[in-house]
Enzyme design. Sequence first.
Site, PDB file in Angstrom:
ATOM      1  N   LYS A 145      36.950  45.893  44.986  1.00 44.51           N
ATOM      2  CA  LYS A 145      36.925  46.402  43.608  1.00 44.51           C
ATOM      3  C   LYS A 145      36.376  45.312  42.691  1.00 44.51           C
ATOM      4  CE  LYS A 145      39.646  46.301  40.019  1.00 44.51           C
ATOM      5  NZ  LYS A 145      38.619  46.235  38.965  1.00 44.51           N
TER       6      LYS A 145
ATOM      7  N   GLY B  38      42.258  36.483  39.877  1.00 36.03           N
ATOM      8  CA  GLY B  38      42.185  36.828  38.457  1.00 36.03           C
ATOM      9  C   GLY B  38      43.209  36.020  37.685  1.00 36.03           C
ATOM     10  N   SER B  39      43.605  36.537  36.555  1.00 42.14           N
ATOM     11  CA  SER B  39      44.496  35.781  35.674  1.00 42.14           C
ATOM     12  C   SER B  39      45.938  35.838  36.181  1.00 42.14           C
ATOM     13  CB  SER B  39      44.426  36.361  34.263  1.00 42.14           C
ATOM     14  OG  SER B  39      44.855  37.706  34.294  1.00 42.14           O
ATOM     15  N   THR B  40      46.720  34.885  35.732  1.00 42.85           N
ATOM     16  CA  THR B  40      48.134  34.835  36.129  1.00 42.85           C
ATOM     17  C   THR B  40      48.870  36.075  35.624  1.00 42.85           C
ATOM     18  OG1 THR B  40      48.094  32.438  36.184  1.00 42.85           O
ATOM     19  CG2 THR B  40      50.259  33.457  35.909  1.00 42.85           C
TER      20      THR B  40
ATOM     21  N   THR C  31      47.742  39.139  35.126  1.00 41.70           N
ATOM     22  CA  THR C  31      47.457  40.303  35.981  1.00 41.70           C
ATOM     23  C   THR C  31      48.053  40.098  37.364  1.00 41.70           C
ATOM     24  OG1 THR C  31      45.378  40.543  34.766  1.00 41.70           O
ATOM     25  CG2 THR C  31      45.628  41.882  36.725  1.00 41.70           C
ATOM     26  N   GLY C  32      48.031  38.866  37.851  1.00 39.91           N
ATOM     27  CA  GLY C  32      48.609  38.580  39.173  1.00 39.91           C
ATOM     28  C   GLY C  32      50.069  39.005  39.260  1.00 39.91           C
TER      29      GLY C  32
ATOM     30  N   CYS D 206      38.143  28.735  37.488  1.00 43.30           N
ATOM     31  CA  CYS D 206      39.585  28.524  37.574  1.00 43.30           C
ATOM     32  C   CYS D 206      39.938  27.051  37.733  1.00 43.30           C
ATOM     33  CB  CYS D 206      40.150  29.333  38.733  1.00 43.30           C
ATOM     34  SG  CYS D 206      39.266  29.058  40.280  1.00 43.30           S
TER      35      CYS D 206
ATOM     36  N   GLU E 248      45.125  27.620  29.544  1.00 43.00           N
ATOM     37  CA  GLU E 248      43.788  27.611  30.150  1.00 43.00           C
ATOM     38  C   GLU E 248      42.793  28.158  29.128  1.00 43.00           C
ATOM     39  OE1 GLU E 248      43.062  30.711  33.105  1.00 43.00           O
ATOM     40  OE2 GLU E 248      41.860  29.315  34.286  1.00 43.00           O
TER      41      GLU E 248
END
Length: 477
Positions: free
Chosen positions: A175, A226-228, A230-231, A282, A381
Amino acid sequence: MAIKLDIATYPGNIINNQFVPTPQTRSSINPATGENLFEVPIARKEDLDVAVAGAKTAFKSWSKTPFSERAKLLLDYADAIEANQQELALLLTMEQGKPLSLSNNEIERSLTWLRAFATMELRDEILQDDAEKTVYSTYPALGVCAGIVPWNWPILLGVGKLGPALITGNTFIMKPSPYTPYCNLKLGELAMHVFPPGVVQVLSGNDDLGPWITEHPSIDKIAFTGSTATGKLVAASCAKTLKRYVLELGGNDAAIVCEDVDIDACVPKLAMLSFLNSGQICMLAKRIYVHERIYDTFRDKMVAFTKSTIKTGSGMEEGVVVGPIQNKMYEKVKGLYAQIEKQGWKTALAGSAQDSASGGYFITPAIIDNPPEDSSIVTDEPFGPIVPLLKWSDEIDVIERANASKAGLGASVWSRDVKRAERMARQLEAGSVWVNSHFDVDPKIPFGGHKESGIGMEWGIEGLKHYTNSRSLWVWK
Ligand code: NAD
């Protein structure tokens, strides 16, 4: 086969080696101009169901295909990508914004990665072997794996999941990020001509596609980058079906520069490692701790180098290092620049975050001069071309400051005294730690984050094991 870029509407998602159109389409933009790019599919839930069913069927034979055959097809796939490198690099720069040289570098790395995975076989391990029995650790594939890919390195991070999934015997659904769908659809299009139906599929969609994937009862593993924030959503969603997951998340890497470094050698490396891909990596140096004895010289040389060498502009222009910011992160990064005045941060290099006449998302590099340790430019970040320099004098203190972040992706120590640097490096809480370098990656070396930078590892034999179950097999004779 050769791919073409001159189509206004992409023919469909890649499902069971066919283009499957969707009733609705959408487009991403060229971040250097703000113009809309090609129309791409918006997958529906039923499209995902068909793809998952295809992947499940394909798994039956793919998981039994010998390693040598799987490896051969991965090599063929790398060759197909290589044959289309020029078009893919142009597309990547058009869609992602990065300089053309960096797009080529990303594709060349992707080839190296795929070719390395094709040599990495997970073999059974013998744990006990005596007159009565042999006990093995064996590594059966999980089943249907899905890779959720971000927009900053869509090709490398796409094949960096596809390769390990396939070589260990899984089938794979990719995806793309809605910001860079076209590059990943092209990877799927090339895969159609190499792998059996259902082994590699690519679905582009809207924001609801990710959650449909993580919730899907017939998907066995999520490989997420991806981002923390969303993780955490991905982990919570996977918990509902006890799906396996590996999370590669955000970072806020510290680089510690000791007083004995060769400043002239160190400055260009750390400046590039702060601003590469417009700071949208990252694992860049995002907090640079410089020993107080050399702080002023280091700062002035970094400013001079950045001004003279780190050019901002369209990725299509020769010599550009900082391309446009890729997407709506532009507003976030602009907000951070606005904080400079509001918070009274001192700038060694002010940078500029003005809207450009071209409609592109351009921001020039900024270097913040020793801001307070609790300021957002140090604690968060930024994901843009802005970096703080911070002073240190005591070794224990600087290690504590480096480790104070919730992120733990990468970290580095720079010193001519390699023993001292290694001793310091061993105390840093991060998944990758370098001495006299930063951001080295290799397909045979595991890569991942500590703390809120992730769970599990990708790449290396350890990363491959995350695409398998661990099965203890007891054979009594
Ligand atoms: P993001 O978290 O916004 O999106 C990543 C992917 O997740 C996209 O494909 C997105 O469509 C999808 N997604 C969004 N919401 C979802 C949901 N609820 N469920 C499932 N999928 C969902 O991240 P981004 O902005 O694309 O990438 C930038 C971030 O990624 C930065 O924080 C960066 O540090 C991090 N990153 C980490 C690594 C690493 O290896 N650790 C590498 C690159 C980027």
